[in-house]
Design a protein around this motif. Structure first.
Motif, short mmCIF file in Angstrom:
data_model
loop_
_atom_site.label_atom_id
_atom_site.label_comp_id
_atom_site.label_asym_id
_atom_site.label_seq_id
_atom_site.Cartn_x
_atom_site.Cartn_y
_atom_site.Cartn_z
N ALA A 182 0.82 -1.22 0.00
CA ALA A 182 0.00 0.00 0.00
C ALA A 182 0.85 1.27 0.00
CB ALA A 182 -0.94 -0.01 1.20
N THR A 183 1.85 1.33 0.86
CA THR A 183 2.69 2.52 0.94
C THR A 183 3.50 2.71 -0.34
OG1 THR A 183 2.85 2.46 3.34
CG2 THR A 183 4.61 3.59 2.17
N GLY A 184 4.13 1.65 -0.81
CA GLY A 184 4.91 1.74 -2.04
C GLY A 184 4.07 2.22 -3.20
N ILE A 185 2.86 1.72 -3.31
CA ILE A 185 1.97 2.14 -4.40
C ILE A 185 1.69 3.63 -4.31
CG2 ILE A 185 -0.46 2.00 -5.12
CD1 ILE A 185 -0.22 -1.04 -4.77
N GLN A 186 1.43 4.15 -3.10
CA GLN A 186 1.17 5.58 -2.96
C GLN A 186 2.38 6.41 -3.36
OE1 GLN A 186 -0.19 5.94 1.15
NE2 GLN A 186 -2.32 5.90 0.48
N VAL A 187 3.56 5.98 -2.95
CA VAL A 187 4.78 6.72 -3.31
C VAL A 187 5.00 6.69 -4.81
CG1 VAL A 187 7.29 6.76 -3.11
CG2 VAL A 187 5.89 6.34 -1.08
N ILE A 188 4.95 5.51 -5.39
CA ILE A 188 5.28 5.33 -6.81
C ILE A 188 4.37 6.16 -7.70
CG2 ILE A 188 5.25 3.63 -8.69
CD1 ILE A 188 6.10 1.58 -6.36
N GLN A 189 3.06 6.10 -7.45
CA GLN A 189 2.13 6.83 -8.31
C GLN A 189 2.27 8.34 -8.16
OE1 GLN A 189 -1.50 5.17 -6.81
NE2 GLN A 189 -1.74 6.70 -5.20
N THR A 190 2.82 8.78 -6.99
CA THR A 190 2.93 10.20 -6.72
C THR A 190 4.20 10.81 -7.31
OG1 THR A 190 1.68 9.92 -4.68
CG2 THR A 190 2.94 11.95 -4.89
N ILE A 191 5.32 10.09 -7.25
CA ILE A 191 6.59 10.67 -7.68
C ILE A 191 6.93 10.35 -9.13
CG2 ILE A 191 7.44 10.51 -5.31
CD1 ILE A 191 9.29 8.23 -6.24
N ALA A 192 6.19 9.46 -9.76
CA ALA A 192 6.58 8.96 -11.09
C ALA A 192 6.75 10.06 -12.12
CB ALA A 192 5.56 7.94 -11.59
N HIS A 193 5.93 11.09 -12.03
CA HIS A 193 5.94 12.12 -13.06
C HIS A 193 7.00 13.20 -12.82
CE1 HIS A 193 2.33 10.65 -15.15
NE2 HIS A 193 1.90 10.32 -13.93
N GLU A 194 7.67 13.19 -11.67
CA GLU A 194 8.67 14.23 -11.41
C GLU A 194 10.10 13.71 -11.44
OE1 GLU A 194 9.20 15.47 -7.11
OE2 GLU A 194 7.20 14.59 -6.96
N VAL A 195 10.30 12.42 -11.23
CA VAL A 195 11.67 11.90 -11.18
C VAL A 195 12.23 11.74 -12.58
CG1 VAL A 195 11.21 10.73 -9.01
CG2 VAL A 195 10.93 9.48 -11.17
N GLY A 196 13.57 11.66 -12.67
CA GLY A 196 14.20 11.45 -13.96
C GLY A 196 14.08 10.01 -14.42
N ALA A 197 14.23 9.08 -13.48
CA ALA A 197 14.07 7.64 -13.74
C ALA A 197 13.58 7.00 -12.46
CB ALA A 197 15.38 7.02 -14.19
N LEU A 198 12.66 6.04 -12.62
CA LEU A 198 12.08 5.37 -11.46
C LEU A 198 12.21 3.87 -11.64
CD1 LEU A 198 10.51 5.45 -8.79
CD2 LEU A 198 8.40 5.53 -10.13
N TYR A 199 12.85 3.23 -10.68
CA TYR A 199 13.00 1.78 -10.69
C TYR A 199 12.15 1.22 -9.54
CZ TYR A 199 16.81 2.49 -13.96
OH TYR A 199 17.54 2.84 -15.07
N VAL A 200 11.17 0.41 -9.86
CA VAL A 200 10.26 -0.17 -8.89
C VAL A 200 10.68 -1.61 -8.63
CG1 VAL A 200 7.87 -0.80 -8.39
CG2 VAL A 200 8.38 1.32 -9.64
N PHE A 201 11.16 -1.88 -7.43
CA PHE A 201 11.64 -3.21 -7.06
C PHE A 201 10.47 -3.96 -6.41
CE2 PHE A 201 15.32 -0.49 -7.34
CZ PHE A 201 16.27 -1.29 -7.97
N GLN A 202 9.88 -4.86 -7.17
CA GLN A 202 8.67 -5.57 -6.74
C GLN A 202 8.98 -7.03 -6.45
OE1 GLN A 202 4.61 -5.56 -8.90
NE2 GLN A 202 5.54 -7.49 -9.53
N ARG A 203 8.62 -7.48 -5.24
CA ARG A 203 8.73 -8.90 -4.90
C ARG A 203 7.39 -9.59 -5.10
NH1 ARG A 203 10.61 -10.48 1.05
NH2 ARG A 203 8.62 -9.45 1.46
N THR A 204 6.31 -8.94 -4.64
CA THR A 204 4.98 -9.54 -4.73
C THR A 204 4.01 -8.55 -5.36
OG1 THR A 204 5.40 -10.82 -2.72
CG2 THR A 204 3.11 -10.63 -3.44
N ALA A 205 3.41 -8.94 -6.48
CA ALA A 205 2.39 -8.09 -7.09
C ALA A 205 1.15 -8.07 -6.21
CB ALA A 205 2.04 -8.62 -8.48
N ASN A 206 0.48 -6.91 -6.18
CA ASN A 206 -0.68 -6.75 -5.31
C ASN A 206 -1.94 -6.43 -6.10
OD1 ASN A 206 -0.35 -6.96 -2.33
ND2 ASN A 206 1.41 -5.66 -2.75
N TYR A 207 -3.07 -6.92 -5.60
CA TYR A 207 -4.35 -6.44 -6.10
C TYR A 207 -4.49 -4.98 -5.68
CZ TYR A 207 -5.42 -11.42 -6.54
OH TYR A 207 -5.39 -12.74 -6.86
N THR A 208 -5.11 -4.19 -6.51
CA THR A 208 -5.31 -2.79 -6.15
C THR A 208 -6.62 -2.29 -6.75
OG1 THR A 208 -4.33 -0.57 -6.21
CG2 THR A 208 -3.90 -1.99 -8.10
#
Length: 539
Positions: free
Chosen positions: A191-217
């Protein structure tokens, strides 16, 4: 704890630890009973979860309509929510408003961390030690530390060599951090990672999302709240005030009472579509109870959610990685999102499957997996918490005969209704293991119910006990643990590894940390109280 600290300890009736939802209400309730109460808060202000978790995108997934206190008509009338799902800043402002309105700050020592609490059997008092070297002696000890307060740090070696910035979402700097144009890695997609990722994605130069377990959302529907909507909300308060305490997860909605197998498949589909359109946790908390108990029902709902998610993912090769397949819907924490899946359409956003290629270590420039190295300016750890037991375990709590709470919970996680524990007289807990908590309850609902029970219990013991001491019997505690496990084991949740069971912390005893069924729990607590606190020894 030193002997000198014990000797200089000042007296008060009660100590409350923490100044979040539970701590503020506990201070208010106990103070209203005429007790001399001192509260300690490690932060510089009130807010609890909403003081510490100020990462980009942080917001509640409970609706404002029920994410608040119910004990005061004045508070309900005076506070104006701005969004259906308030962001961190708004919820923090609300808790500051409550603290000011009730004049609570005068009894709170801020920037003060409790380090130890030892039971003095002869005096029937707790001696509480702070990091400033002060000691306080009290009869009643009420830690209100929250179930998700102690960050779980990943075990990757080499962190000291990394030259960039490492941040855990639960300890985000108040001044914020400029991520514009930077290479950022986010570890964790709950839940927390999803909130961060969707919020910062459009401002960072590059975003690497390290996922161990995919989640329903579930896509969140989060409109602004105008004056007309607030008036409609307030008109529902009298009904909701009672309804939240009786419902399955402490919300203003409840489970669908129909038998899954007796409802035609077409009608089930219409029900799922209607719940999905709510854009809230109603899809979980208003669904059929069999969804978390029966594999066939769960499979049908899981397929439905994956279908909805797949329609949002434009890159087919990513769909297979972003769609959860290792667990069923609702058996792990289900987040609400605001455009999370869509950020993976951006060319500068990269998904790293660390289930297939685990992170090995920090390097001086970033992170490395078994097959690749990633150069990163900032690494954000959205790696969750040592839930339930972690924060209390940081305090050296010792009960009768020096019994250590931390050591007891290393052997087995057990409590009496999540409110007390045998061997620790006059220690009352909120959001503790085996009570409804963050996993299965709207937190303000369950925290208020637990604080009310604690305050009423203290009042009863003060009137009836010669020494004013109360403690659960070992038989009652064992009986509650057995009941808790029976409820948990009837569900698919207890069969699915997650932080709900403590599976994210190596070596932690495995047991579902939260009780399932807030309304049933409240009734059980009331029954114990009405029977003169049966199962507890009062002396």
């Amino acid at each position: 704890m030193s002997q000198n600290a014990t000797e200089v300890a000042r007296d008060c009736d009660a100590v409350v630890i923490g100044a979040g939802f539970a701590g503020l209400y506990a201070l208010h309730r106990l103070r209203g009973m005429g007790l001399d109460v001192r509260a300690f808060e490690a932060g510089s202000g009130v807010g609890g979860t909403w003081y510490w978790n100020r990462y980009p995108g942080a917001r509640t997934d409970s609706e404002a309509e029920v994410y608040q206190y119910w004990f005061s008509d004045e508070l309900l009338a005076e506070w104006n929510w701005q969004e259906r799902f308030p962001a961190q800043a708004e919820t923090e402002r609300y808790l500051n408003f409550v603290a000011d309105r009730l004049d609570l700050r005068k009894d709170i020592a801020f920037n003060t961390r409790v380090t130890a609490a030892h039971w003095d059997e002869a005096a029937a008092r707790w001696v509480v030690q702070t990091d400033g070297g002060d000691a306080v002696r009290c009869r009643w000890l009420v830690p209100c530390l929250g179930p998700l307060s102690e960050p779980a740090e990943p075990p990757f070696p080499g962190r000291e060599a990394y030259r960039g910035t490492v941040l855990h979402t639960a300890r985000w700097p108040r001044e914020g951090i400029d991520l514009r144009g930077k290479r950022v890695g986010v570890v964790g997609t709950a839940a927390t990672g999803i909130q961060v990722i969707q919020t910062i994605a459009h401002e960072v130069g590059a975003l690497y999302v390290f996922q161990r377990t995919a989640n329903y959302t579930i896509p969140m529907r989060n409109p602004k709240v105008d004056d007309a909507a607030r008036e409609r909300m307030r008109a529902r308060y009298p009904e909701n005030r009672q309804r939240v305490f009786d419902s399955f997860i402490g919300f203003h909605f409840d489970l669908d009472p129909r038998d899954w197998d007796q409802v035609p498949k077409e009608e089930r589909r219409r029900t799922l579509e209607a719940l999905w359109d709510k854009g809230s946790l109603q899809f979980w908390g208003s669904n059929f109870i069999k969804v978390i108990m029966d594999e066939a029902a769960n499979r049908e709902v899981s397929d439905f959610v994956r279908e909805k998610m797949r329609a949002r993912i434009r890159k087919p090769e990513l769909a297979e990685k972003l769609l959860p397949t290792t667990h069923g819907f609702g058996t792990r924490r289900t987040p609400l999102d605001s455009g999370y899946l869509e950020v993976f359409d951006l060319d500068h956003v990269h998904l790293v499957d660390v289930k297939a290629d685990p992170i090995q270590a920090f390097t001086d420039t970033g992170l490395k997996t078994g097959t690749a190295a990633y150069e990163l300016d900032v690494i954000i750890l959205a790696t969750g918490f040592d839930a339930g037991t972690g924060t209390l375990g940081r305090i050296d709590i010792r009960g009768r005969d020096g019994l250590s709470l931390k050591d007891e919970w290393k052997k087995e996680i057990s409590t009496a209704m999540g409110l007390q524990k045998h061997g620790f007289p006059n220690l009352f807990m909120t959001a503790a293991p085996l009570a409804p908590s963050a996993a299965f309850c709207n937190m303000p609902t369950c925290l208020q119910q637990q604080v009310d029970w604690i305050a009423d219990c203290i009042d009863y013991v003060r009137r009836t006990g010669d020494r004013q001491v109360i403690e659960p019997t070992p038989e009652f505690e064992a009986q509650w643990v057995k009941h808790h496990d029976q409820v948990a084991n009837a569900t698919l949740i207890a069969k699915t590894p997650s932080w709900w069971l403590g599976s994210n912390v190596p070596g932690k005893p495995q047991r579902l940390l939260s009780y399932i069924g807030a309304g049933n729990y409240r009734q059980a607590c009331n029954d114990v109280a009405q029977k003169g606190y049966a199962g507890f020894v009062i002396s």
